[in-house]
Motif scaffolding. Structure first.
Motif, PDB file in Angstrom:
ATOM      1  N   ILE A   1       0.833  -1.194   0.000  1.00 17.49           N
ATOM      2  CA  ILE A   1       0.000   0.000   0.000  1.00 17.49           C
ATOM      3  C   ILE A   1       0.873   1.252   0.000  1.00 17.49           C
ATOM      4  O   ILE A   1       2.103   1.185  -0.025  1.00 17.49           O
ATOM      5  N   THR A   2       0.228   2.398   0.032  1.00 12.47           N
ATOM      6  CA  THR A   2       0.922   3.673  -0.097  1.00 12.47           C
ATOM      7  C   THR A   2       2.002   3.853   0.964  1.00 12.47           C
ATOM      8  O   THR A   2       3.029   4.493   0.704  1.00 12.47           O
ATOM      9  N   PHE A   3       1.806   3.320   2.150  1.00 10.19           N
ATOM     10  CA  PHE A   3       2.827   3.438   3.200  1.00 10.19           C
ATOM     11  C   PHE A   3       4.079   2.621   2.875  1.00 10.19           C
ATOM     12  O   PHE A   3       5.167   2.933   3.357  1.00 10.19           O
ATOM     13  N   ASP A   4       3.930   1.567   2.082  1.00 12.86           N
ATOM     14  CA  ASP A   4       5.054   0.692   1.738  1.00 12.86           C
ATOM     15  C   ASP A   4       5.852   1.194   0.542  1.00 12.86           C
ATOM     16  O   ASP A   4       7.085   1.105   0.515  1.00 12.86           O
ATOM     17  N   LEU A   5       5.153   1.681  -0.462  1.00 12.34           N
ATOM     18  CA  LEU A   5       5.748   1.871  -1.785  1.00 12.34           C
ATOM     19  C   LEU A   5       6.888   2.884  -1.850  1.00 12.34           C
ATOM     20  O   LEU A   5       7.810   2.712  -2.657  1.00 12.34           O
ATOM     21  N   PRO A   6       6.886   3.975  -1.054  1.00 15.21           N
ATOM     22  CA  PRO A   6       8.015   4.904  -1.156  1.00 15.21           C
ATOM     23  C   PRO A   6       9.374   4.272  -0.864  1.00 15.21           C
ATOM     24  O   PRO A   6      10.407   4.850  -1.227  1.00 15.21           O
TER      25      PRO A   6
ATOM     26  N   PRO B   1      -9.185   4.548  11.090  1.00 13.03           N
ATOM     27  CA  PRO B   1      -9.065   4.120  12.487  1.00 13.03           C
ATOM     28  C   PRO B   1      -7.632   3.722  12.828  1.00 13.03           C
ATOM     29  O   PRO B   1      -6.869   3.347  11.933  1.00 13.03           O
ATOM     30  N   PRO B   2      -7.266   3.778  14.111  1.00 11.85           N
ATOM     31  CA  PRO B   2      -5.924   3.372  14.513  1.00 11.85           C
ATOM     32  C   PRO B   2      -5.681   1.898  14.203  1.00 11.85           C
ATOM     33  O   PRO B   2      -6.608   1.081  14.220  1.00 11.85           O
ATOM     34  N   MET B   3      -4.433   1.570  13.909  1.00 10.81           N
ATOM     35  CA  MET B   3      -4.042   0.186  13.661  1.00 10.81           C
ATOM     36  C   MET B   3      -3.393  -0.402  14.908  1.00 10.81           C
ATOM     37  O   MET B   3      -2.827   0.320  15.723  1.00 10.81           O
ATOM     38  N   PRO B   4      -3.470  -1.723  15.080  1.00 13.60           N
ATOM     39  CA  PRO B   4      -2.848  -2.350  16.246  1.00 13.60           C
ATOM     40  C   PRO B   4      -1.327  -2.238  16.211  1.00 13.60           C
ATOM     41  O   PRO B   4      -0.726  -2.097  15.140  1.00 13.60           O
ATOM     42  N   GLU B   5      -0.712  -2.296  17.390  1.00 13.41           N
ATOM     43  CA  GLU B   5       0.753  -2.257  17.463  1.00 13.41           C
ATOM     44  C   GLU B   5       1.366  -3.396  16.653  1.00 13.41           C
ATOM     45  O   GLU B   5       2.475  -3.293  16.142  1.00 13.41           O
ATOM     46  N   ALA B   6       0.641  -4.514  16.538  1.00 12.09           N
ATOM     47  CA  ALA B   6       1.150  -5.691  15.835  1.00 12.09           C
ATOM     48  C   ALA B   6       0.949  -5.605  14.319  1.00 12.09           C
ATOM     49  O   ALA B   6       1.244  -6.573  13.613  1.00 12.09           O
ATOM     50  N   TYR B   7       0.473  -4.453  13.813  1.00 18.33           N
ATOM     51  CA  TYR B   7       0.340  -4.273  12.369  1.00 18.33           C
ATOM     52  C   TYR B   7       1.671  -4.577  11.713  1.00 18.33           C
ATOM     53  O   TYR B   7       2.714  -4.016  12.085  1.00 18.33           O
ATOM     54  N   PHE B   8       1.659  -5.457  10.707  1.00 18.18           N
ATOM     55  CA  PHE B   8       2.893  -5.860  10.034  1.00 18.18           C
ATOM     56  C   PHE B   8       2.971  -5.178   8.674  1.00 18.18           C
ATOM     57  O   PHE B   8       2.099  -5.350   7.817  1.00 18.18           O
ATOM     58  N   GLY B   9       4.023  -4.404   8.470  1.00 17.05           N
ATOM     59  CA  GLY B   9       4.224  -3.677   7.231  1.00 17.05           C
ATOM     60  C   GLY B   9       4.909  -2.367   7.536  1.00 17.05           C
ATOM     61  O   GLY B   9       5.523  -2.191   8.588  1.00 17.05           O
ATOM     62  N   ASN B  10       4.826  -1.441   6.607  1.00 21.49           N
ATOM     63  CA  ASN B  10       5.279  -0.072   6.858  1.00 21.49           C
ATOM     64  C   ASN B  10       4.074   0.774   7.233  1.00 21.49           C
ATOM     65  O   ASN B  10       3.090   0.827   6.483  1.00 21.49           O
ATOM     66  N   LEU B  11       4.140   1.407   8.365  1.00 24.61           N
ATOM     67  CA  LEU B  11       3.117   2.375   8.735  1.00 24.61           C
ATOM     68  C   LEU B  11       3.834   3.587   9.346  1.00 24.61           C
ATOM     69  O   LEU B  11       3.559   4.033  10.460  1.00 24.61           O
ATOM     70  N   ILE B  12       4.800   4.079   8.578  1.00 25.50           N
ATOM     71  CA  ILE B  12       5.578   5.254   8.978  1.00 25.50           C
ATOM     72  C   ILE B  12       5.486   6.293   7.861  1.00 25.50           C
ATOM     73  O   ILE B  12       5.221   5.972   6.711  1.00 25.50           O
ATOM     74  N   GLN B  13       5.689   7.546   8.243  1.00 25.49           N
ATOM     75  CA  GLN B  13       5.834   8.632   7.279  1.00 25.49           C
ATOM     76  C   GLN B  13       6.907   9.584   7.782  1.00 25.49           C
ATOM     77  O   GLN B  13       7.093   9.760   8.989  1.00 25.49           O
TER      78      GLN B  13
ATOM     79  N   ASN C   1      13.782  -6.543   3.691  1.00 28.40           N
ATOM     80  CA  ASN C   1      13.308  -5.725   2.591  1.00 28.40           C
ATOM     81  C   ASN C   1      12.408  -4.619   3.154  1.00 28.40           C
ATOM     82  O   ASN C   1      11.334  -4.882   3.683  1.00 28.40           O
ATOM     83  N   HIS C   2      12.864  -3.365   3.028  1.00 27.85           N
ATOM     84  CA  HIS C   2      12.182  -2.246   3.677  1.00 27.85           C
ATOM     85  C   HIS C   2      10.855  -1.905   3.007  1.00 27.85           C
ATOM     86  O   HIS C   2      10.038  -1.172   3.577  1.00 27.85           O
ATOM     87  N   ALA C   3      10.596  -2.423   1.808  1.00 29.10           N
ATOM     88  CA  ALA C   3       9.289  -2.212   1.190  1.00 29.10           C
ATOM     89  C   ALA C   3       8.219  -3.074   1.842  1.00 29.10           C
ATOM     90  O   ALA C   3       7.029  -2.876   1.606  1.00 29.10           O
ATOM     91  N   VAL C   4       8.630  -4.010   2.694  1.00 29.84           N
ATOM     92  CA  VAL C   4       7.719  -4.972   3.298  1.00 29.84           C
ATOM     93  C   VAL C   4       7.437  -4.654   4.767  1.00 29.84           C
ATOM     94  O   VAL C   4       6.371  -4.975   5.288  1.00 29.84           O
ATOM     95  N   LEU C   5       8.381  -4.020   5.459  1.00 31.49           N
ATOM     96  CA  LEU C   5       8.172  -3.764   6.887  1.00 31.49           C
ATOM     97  C   LEU C   5       9.002  -2.597   7.371  1.00 31.49           C
ATOM     98  O   LEU C   5      10.028  -2.256   6.782  1.00 31.49           O
ATOM     99  N   ASP C   6       8.554  -2.001   8.488  1.00 35.51           N
ATOM    100  CA  ASP C   6       9.259  -0.890   9.127  1.00 35.51           C
ATOM    101  C   ASP C   6       9.924  -1.369  10.412  1.00 35.51           C
ATOM    102  O   ASP C   6       9.976  -2.578  10.701  1.00 35.51           O
TER     103      ASP C   6
END
Length: 450
Positions: free
Chosen positions: A39-44, A308-320, A174-179
């Protein structure tokens, strides 16, 4: 003794590293075929490099042929179980018929690359004080490998290296997959299994589309040269160094910054206080002209900011990345509260509305950034002292040191880690142009010396 200790390096002469084995590890139980849209959070981060972490363990029981074989077996078997939940790390990048990036997994894929090696002439103590030269580079896989190469490479590579008195665990994600949050969630879960747990206590939340469900097409392919460089020959030489701020030093920095509060102003947090301390010190060390712009950038976790807020255990990139900047002369002419106010205001303004606006703007005209596009004369902060990196215990105790690899480093990149001494101590890992680093090392105000 200064409040911020400076680790002194040893010689960076190349070590004698022997490869012992190389294998691929898959989930122990069949997972089937799974796909997950990026998703958009991952792709950059597709054009960033693999994110590298090194954990140094002093464990005599894990050295020697028999002990090391047992350690590799424990790590490998634990990885097989951990990947049942974190199966995306055993997959590959792919594209659907519309050119939208995704993570693909099936039970026939190669899995996670695991390499065992030996550097029996090196001790843990040698590496704990290593600045980040050739020795550390040899202990972590996928140097100079771009994330887009996950189309044909594993998304996680692990190197387990035997030392004279311990082990180095080098991981390339692979940083496109997780933060960072997902990285350390995985590492702590893997360690939990290795210590004897039958299952992971906090499984990952794998549905990225709950955070953003916009499909974005990117026309990217792996580069022809599979060993792209982190920088060009024209870039000034960088030095890397860890500055260790004790709990008392961190508290002093925060107390001094909050000593003269403005009416109605919110107190500055520990992060905002230390960030201000770093931004001012690095700006001094660079000897910028008063009219030169300097930018502070923080890669902020958005799990609790999105709606809505995502759980702490959300797996992926959710940073900006959050940016703020000003002229160097204004930083110097004003009290530290001015700089801290800029940082605090930028962080607080980055709410769900701002995040959505940033995503919408990017989706309308996707731009792939390079790892060093963090701003002019920047101080860019990644990682977090909230990550419990010294609690990653695979059965032989916590690490002696936790470091970042050489990928994604540029002039002004900062990684913050929990200090090994615990409490509120923080390790600050900085990459700077060599002359500026030399001045920073002598800055008593920065070091809190006296």
């Amino acid at each position: 003794m200064p409040a911020a200790e400076v680790a002194e390096p040893i010689s960076t002469a190349a070590m004698k590293l022997r490869t012992l084995s190389k294998t691929h590890v898959r989930p122990r139980k069949p997972v089937g075929r799974r796909e997950c849209q990026l998703i958009t959070f991952d792709l950059p981060y597709v054009a960033f490099f693999y994110n590298q972490k090194l954990l140094l363990y002093k464990a005599a029981s894990a050295t020697g042929d028999a002990g090391f074989d047992d350690a590799v077996r424990r790590l490998t078997e634990g990885l097989e179980i951990a990947l049942e939940e974190f199966h995306q790390l055993a997959g590959k990048l792919g594209k659907d018929e519309d050119g939208v990036f995704k993570v693909e997994y099936d039970d026939e894929m190669a899995g996670v690359e695991v390499l065992a090696a030996a550097a029996d002439d090196v001790e843990v103590a040698d590496l704990v004080v290593e600045e980040g030269g050739s020795k550390l580079k040899e202990l972590v896989p996928y140097n100079g490998i771009l994330n887009v190469e996950g189309l044909h490479r594993p998304l996680l590579a692990v190197q387990i290296t035997r030392l004279r008195d311990g082990i180095v665990l080098g991981c390339a994600f692979n940083h496109a997959v997780l933060d960072g949050s997902s990285t350390w969630h995985f590492m702590s879960s893997w360690a939990e299994i290795c210590r004897g747990a039958q299952s992971i206590s906090v499984p990952p939340f794998l549905d990225r589309t709950k955070a953003r469900n916009t499909r974005v097409q990117l026309n990217l392919s792996p580069p022809g040269d599979s060993t792209s460089s982190n920088g060009s020959d024209a870039d000034p030489p960088l030095r890397e160094k860890i500055f260790k701020f004790s709990e008392s030093a961190v508290d002093k920095i925060k107390t001094l910054l909050n000593a003269n509060p403005s009416d109605g102003a919110k107190p500055f947090s520990t992060f905002q206080s230390l960030s201000t301390h770093l931004w001012l010190a690095v700006t001094r060390a660079r000897r910028l002209k008063p009219e030169d712009v300097t930018v502070f950038t923080v890669f902020a976790d958005c799990r609790k900011r999105v709606d809505p807020p995502m759980p702490e255990a959300y797996f992926g990139n959710l940073i900006q990345a959050i940016f703020t900047g000003t002229a160097a002369g204004l930083l110097a002419a004003n009290p530290p509260e001015f700089s801290a106010g800029l940082i605090q205001k930028a962080i607080e303004a980055h709410d769900a509305k701002a995040i959505d606006a940033r995503n919408t703007e990017w989706e309308s005209n996707p731009k792939i950034f390079q790892f060093k596009d963090a701003g002019v004369n920047c101080v860019a902060v990644g990682s977090s002292p909230r990550f419990k990196v010294y609690e990653v215990d695979f059965g032989w105790g916590g690490p002696e040191s936790v470091r970042s690899g050489g990928n994604n480093r540029f002039d002004g990149m900062v990684y913050l880690y929990q200090g090994k001494s615990g409490g509120r101590s923080i390790d600050v890992e900085i990459s700077l142009e060599a002359e500026a680093m030399g001045r920073l090392e002598k800055d008593k105000e920065f070091l809190m010396d006296g």
